[in-house]
Design a protein around this motif. Structure first.
Motif, PDB file in Angstrom:
ATOM      1  N   ILE A 208       7.460   4.799   3.259  1.00  0.00           N
ATOM      2  CA  ILE A 208       8.824   4.356   2.961  1.00  0.00           C
ATOM      3  C   ILE A 208       8.995   2.888   3.329  1.00  0.00           C
ATOM      4  O   ILE A 208       9.538   2.092   2.558  1.00  0.00           O
ATOM      5  CB  ILE A 208       9.854   5.239   3.699  1.00  0.00           C
ATOM      6  CG1 ILE A 208       9.818   6.666   3.146  1.00  0.00           C
ATOM      7  CG2 ILE A 208      11.260   4.648   3.610  1.00  0.00           C
ATOM      8  CD1 ILE A 208      10.565   7.675   3.989  1.00  0.00           C
ATOM      9  N   LEU A 209       8.499   2.502   4.501  1.00  0.00           N
ATOM     10  CA  LEU A 209       8.604   1.111   4.934  1.00  0.00           C
ATOM     11  C   LEU A 209       7.786   0.179   4.036  1.00  0.00           C
ATOM     12  O   LEU A 209       8.205  -0.937   3.746  1.00  0.00           O
ATOM     13  CB  LEU A 209       8.170   0.981   6.393  1.00  0.00           C
ATOM     14  CG  LEU A 209       9.075   1.693   7.406  1.00  0.00           C
ATOM     15  CD1 LEU A 209       8.481   1.599   8.795  1.00  0.00           C
ATOM     16  CD2 LEU A 209      10.478   1.134   7.366  1.00  0.00           C
ATOM     17  N   ALA A 210       6.622   0.642   3.592  1.00  0.00           N
ATOM     18  CA  ALA A 210       5.810  -0.167   2.677  1.00  0.00           C
ATOM     19  C   ALA A 210       6.529  -0.341   1.342  1.00  0.00           C
ATOM     20  O   ALA A 210       6.500  -1.433   0.752  1.00  0.00           O
ATOM     21  CB  ALA A 210       4.444   0.495   2.472  1.00  0.00           C
ATOM     22  N   ASP A 211       7.181   0.706   0.858  1.00  0.00           N
ATOM     23  CA  ASP A 211       7.956   0.602  -0.383  1.00  0.00           C
ATOM     24  C   ASP A 211       9.114  -0.386  -0.231  1.00  0.00           C
ATOM     25  O   ASP A 211       9.413  -1.149  -1.157  1.00  0.00           O
ATOM     26  CB  ASP A 211       8.500   1.966  -0.799  1.00  0.00           C
ATOM     27  CG  ASP A 211       7.468   2.823  -1.505  1.00  0.00           C
ATOM     28  OD1 ASP A 211       6.563   2.250  -2.141  1.00  0.00           O
ATOM     29  OD2 ASP A 211       7.572   4.061  -1.418  1.00  0.00           O
ATOM     30  N   VAL A 212       9.758  -0.385   0.925  1.00  0.00           N
ATOM     31  CA  VAL A 212      10.851  -1.325   1.183  1.00  0.00           C
ATOM     32  C   VAL A 212      10.328  -2.756   1.169  1.00  0.00           C
ATOM     33  O   VAL A 212      10.952  -3.656   0.595  1.00  0.00           O
ATOM     34  CB  VAL A 212      11.553  -0.995   2.516  1.00  0.00           C
ATOM     35  CG1 VAL A 212      12.503  -2.107   2.933  1.00  0.00           C
ATOM     36  CG2 VAL A 212      12.293   0.324   2.408  1.00  0.00           C
TER      37      VAL A 212
ATOM     38  N   GLU B 197      -0.933   3.184   2.021  1.00  0.00           N
ATOM     39  CA  GLU B 197      -0.098   4.191   2.690  1.00  0.00           C
ATOM     40  C   GLU B 197      -0.035   5.478   1.877  1.00  0.00           C
ATOM     41  O   GLU B 197      -0.005   6.569   2.444  1.00  0.00           O
ATOM     42  CB  GLU B 197       1.307   3.646   2.950  1.00  0.00           C
ATOM     43  CG  GLU B 197       1.358   2.558   4.000  1.00  0.00           C
ATOM     44  CD  GLU B 197       0.885   3.020   5.367  1.00  0.00           C
ATOM     45  OE1 GLU B 197       0.909   4.228   5.660  1.00  0.00           O
ATOM     46  OE2 GLU B 197       0.475   2.157   6.148  1.00  0.00           O
ATOM     47  N   ARG B 198      -0.012   5.356   0.551  1.00  0.00           N
ATOM     48  CA  ARG B 198      -0.033   6.570  -0.288  1.00  0.00           C
ATOM     49  C   ARG B 198      -1.332   7.338  -0.089  1.00  0.00           C
ATOM     50  O   ARG B 198      -1.328   8.562   0.013  1.00  0.00           O
ATOM     51  CB  ARG B 198       0.133   6.211  -1.759  1.00  0.00           C
ATOM     52  CG  ARG B 198       1.537   5.857  -2.131  1.00  0.00           C
ATOM     53  CD  ARG B 198       1.663   5.568  -3.602  1.00  0.00           C
ATOM     54  NE  ARG B 198       3.013   5.127  -3.916  1.00  0.00           N
ATOM     55  CZ  ARG B 198       3.370   4.609  -5.063  1.00  0.00           C
ATOM     56  NH1 ARG B 198       2.487   4.475  -6.030  1.00  0.00           N
ATOM     57  NH2 ARG B 198       4.612   4.226  -5.263  1.00  0.00           N
ATOM     58  N   ALA B 199      -2.447   6.609  -0.047  1.00  0.00           N
ATOM     59  CA  ALA B 199      -3.738   7.265   0.171  1.00  0.00           C
ATOM     60  C   ALA B 199      -3.796   7.899   1.553  1.00  0.00           C
ATOM     61  O   ALA B 199      -4.267   9.034   1.711  1.00  0.00           O
ATOM     62  CB  ALA B 199      -4.863   6.256  -0.003  1.00  0.00           C
ATOM     63  N   ALA B 200      -3.301   7.189   2.550  1.00  0.00           N
ATOM     64  CA  ALA B 200      -3.304   7.731   3.913  1.00  0.00           C
ATOM     65  C   ALA B 200      -2.429   8.976   4.003  1.00  0.00           C
ATOM     66  O   ALA B 200      -2.808   9.966   4.643  1.00  0.00           O
ATOM     67  CB  ALA B 200      -2.819   6.669   4.900  1.00  0.00           C
ATOM     68  N   LEU B 201      -1.271   8.950   3.355  1.00  0.00           N
ATOM     69  CA  LEU B 201      -0.386  10.120   3.364  1.00  0.00           C
ATOM     70  C   LEU B 201      -1.043  11.295   2.650  1.00  0.00           C
ATOM     71  O   LEU B 201      -0.977  12.431   3.125  1.00  0.00           O
ATOM     72  CB  LEU B 201       0.953   9.789   2.709  1.00  0.00           C
ATOM     73  CG  LEU B 201       1.963  10.927   2.642  1.00  0.00           C
ATOM     74  CD1 LEU B 201       2.362  11.384   4.033  1.00  0.00           C
ATOM     75  CD2 LEU B 201       3.190  10.504   1.851  1.00  0.00           C
TER      76      LEU B 201
END
Length: 88
Positions: free
Chosen positions: A35-39, A71-75
């Motif tokens: 979420i923070l990366a998207d922001v 972050e998407r890959a990590a999630l």
């Protein structure tokens, strides 16, 4: 003057007893880095809306896109390793 008492449930949709469950809060906490990366990506995109992006802006956009992808890959990796019951 109209009273809003009959419409109170519609006006105050979230009562004190309606709160997120522990599972929902855990899911939000797991997704918070994404979420923070998207922001950050949105911030970088907003900066370039009204002008031609400079070299610094382009670097900022690339860095923000890479962070979102990481972050998407990590999630995805974290959720793939969590057992079906949700307990780690």
């Amino acid at each position: 003057m109209d009273l809003i008492v009959p419409l109170q449930d519609a006006v105050t949709a979230f009562a004190d007893w309606i709160e997120p469950t522990s599972a929902e809060l855990d899911a939000i906490e797991r997704e918070l880095p994404l979420i923070l990366a998207d922001v950050d990506l949105l911030d970088a995109q907003i900066i370039t809306l009204d002008r031609a992006p400079s070299e610094l802006d382009e670097r900022r956009l690339r860095r923000a896109r890479r962070r979102v992808l990481a972050e998407r890959a990590a999630l995805a990796n974290r959720t793939a390793t969590v057992p079906a019951g949700g307990a780690a």
